[in-house]
Design a protein around this motif. Structure first.
Motif, PDB file in Angstrom:
ATOM      1  N   HIS A 180       0.839  -1.196   0.000  1.00  0.00           N
ATOM      2  CA  HIS A 180       0.000   0.000   0.000  1.00  0.00           C
ATOM      3  C   HIS A 180       0.878   1.252   0.000  1.00  0.00           C
ATOM      4  N   ALA A 181       1.969   1.217   0.764  1.00  0.00           N
ATOM      5  CA  ALA A 181       2.898   2.352   0.784  1.00  0.00           C
ATOM      6  C   ALA A 181       3.480   2.597  -0.603  1.00  0.00           C
ATOM      7  N   GLY A 182       3.820   1.510  -1.297  1.00  0.00           N
ATOM      8  CA  GLY A 182       4.334   1.654  -2.663  1.00  0.00           C
ATOM      9  C   GLY A 182       3.300   2.255  -3.597  1.00  0.00           C
ATOM     10  N   SER A 183       2.044   1.884  -3.399  1.00  0.00           N
ATOM     11  CA  SER A 183       0.975   2.435  -4.227  1.00  0.00           C
ATOM     12  C   SER A 183       0.772   3.924  -3.965  1.00  0.00           C
ATOM     13  N   VAL A 215       9.296   8.558   2.300  1.00  0.00           N
ATOM     14  CA  VAL A 215       9.098   8.478   3.752  1.00  0.00           C
ATOM     15  C   VAL A 215       7.662   8.863   4.113  1.00  0.00           C
ATOM     16  N   VAL A 216       7.156   9.919   3.492  1.00  0.00           N
ATOM     17  CA  VAL A 216       5.783  10.357   3.772  1.00  0.00           C
ATOM     18  C   VAL A 216       4.779   9.283   3.358  1.00  0.00           C
ATOM     19  N   ALA A 217       5.010   8.650   2.209  1.00  0.00           N
ATOM     20  CA  ALA A 217       4.093   7.611   1.736  1.00  0.00           C
ATOM     21  C   ALA A 217       4.030   6.440   2.711  1.00  0.00           C
ATOM     22  N   ALA A 218       5.191   6.012   3.201  1.00  0.00           N
ATOM     23  CA  ALA A 218       5.218   4.890   4.148  1.00  0.00           C
ATOM     24  C   ALA A 218       4.508   5.264   5.445  1.00  0.00           C
ATOM     25  N   ARG A 219       4.683   6.493   5.889  1.00  0.00           N
ATOM     26  CA  ARG A 219       4.012   6.932   7.120  1.00  0.00           C
ATOM     27  C   ARG A 219       2.500   7.032   6.915  1.00  0.00           C
ATOM     28  N   LEU A 220       2.085   7.465   5.733  1.00  0.00           N
ATOM     29  CA  LEU A 220       0.656   7.509   5.438  1.00  0.00           C
ATOM     30  C   LEU A 220       0.058   6.110   5.453  1.00  0.00           C
ATOM     31  N   ALA A 221       0.761   5.156   4.872  1.00  0.00           N
ATOM     32  CA  ALA A 221       0.268   3.781   4.855  1.00  0.00           C
ATOM     33  C   ALA A 221       0.161   3.236   6.272  1.00  0.00           C
TER      34      ALA A 221
END
Length: 294
Positions: A180-183, A215-221
């Motif tokens: 999901h973070a990758g998406s 980093v922001v994407a992974a934290r959002l996931a």
């Protein structure tokens, strides 16, 4: 692509063959040398000032610090941004010919920043970096040179997704949340190649933008597991970064993004990627480093 990310999420240091570890380690050391040489470049100094202004808890080390005078601790996303710009400031960092992705300049700063934030071991950091390196290069190879043909930098398009995988691993996210973070990261993976025509210096900033977004994407996931809708399909080579409105790539390589990857086959599957990186000359040499640091 989700299958590639899920595979990457589950890989451990013990799963990685010695020769793959060695090749990845050489690239990491080489690019750390590039970072040391680049911290006083104009773009790196500007990025460091911005990273400092972003503030945040003292999670990770901005290696160049204020005005290139020494390391200082900032938020992990800010550190990844500033260090990535410095690593790419001289444009000596590794680039495989298959996809023209400056893979280490995005994945290493993310790995260093998140490992420091989370207290990860050296093995955990190196495993995350190595997996990110392979993911970035395989995404670039899936649509060879198509990003550049459409005016999109492959480093940003592929590096943001790979960086998110690195960050998610070090944050301890499960495979589904990592995918999901990758998406989510794919939604922020773009950029322009106009600097090739204008002579601008925005190229040096692009790994920083990618690392910060990763980093922001992974934290959002992590903050909303599965609840931010950003699906990617396995066969979506276009979704790797070549937009649907562009008609996709004339010669996509979906075989580079297989539906299932056996951990035991990492050496075989990663060799083509890492061999291309290992074949590059070590750069810069000592004289160039001294000149750049002077």
């Amino acid at each position: 692509m989700p299958d590639l990310i899920i595979w990457a999420a589950g890989l451990t240091w013990a799963d990685i063959p010695d020769h793959v570890r060695t090749a990845a380690g050489h690239r990491l050391l080489d690019d750390l040398g590039c970072l040391i040489a680049g911290v006083r470049r104009t773009e790196a100094l500007a990025a460091a000032r911005v990273a400092l202004s972003l503030g945040g808890p003292p999670e990770s080390t901005l290696l160049g610090g204020a005005d290139g005078e020494g390391p200082v601790r900032v938020g992990a996303a800010a550190a990844a941004f500033g260090n990535a710009v410095a690593m790419h400031a001289l444009d000596f960092d590794d680039t495989p010919a298959t996809g023209l992705v400056h893979a280490t300049a995005v994945t290493a700063p993310v790995a260093l920043a998140l490992a420091e934030q989370t207290g990860a071991s050296g093995e955990e950091m190196l495993a995350a970096y190595t997996v990110g390196l392979v993911v970035a290069c395989r995404l670039g190879a899936a649509v060879p040179h198509a990003f550049h043909a459409r005016g999109v930098p492959a480093t940003w398009a592929c590096g943001t997704i790979a960086g998110a995988v690195v960050a998610a691993r070090l944050l301890g996210l499960d495979a589904a949340t990592t995918a999901h973070a990758g998406s989510i990261a794919a939604s922020g993976s773009s950029g322009l190649l106009e600097f090739l025509h204008t002579g601008g210096s925005t190229e040096q900033l692009q790994p920083g933008f990618a690392a910060h977004a990763a980093v922001v994407a992974a934290r959002l996931a992590a903050a909303a597991p599965g609840r931010i809708r950003a699906p990617l399909t396995h066969g979506g080579v276009r979704e790797v970064g070549v937009p649907r409105c562009g008609g996709g790539h004339d010669d996509p390589r979906p075989d580079v993004l297989p539906r299932a990857l056996a951990r035991a086959n990492l050496g075989e599957r990663a060799d083509a990627v890492l061999a291309a990186l290992a074949a590059l000359p070590t750069a810069p040499d000592v004289k160039e480093l001294v000149t750049c640091l002077a």
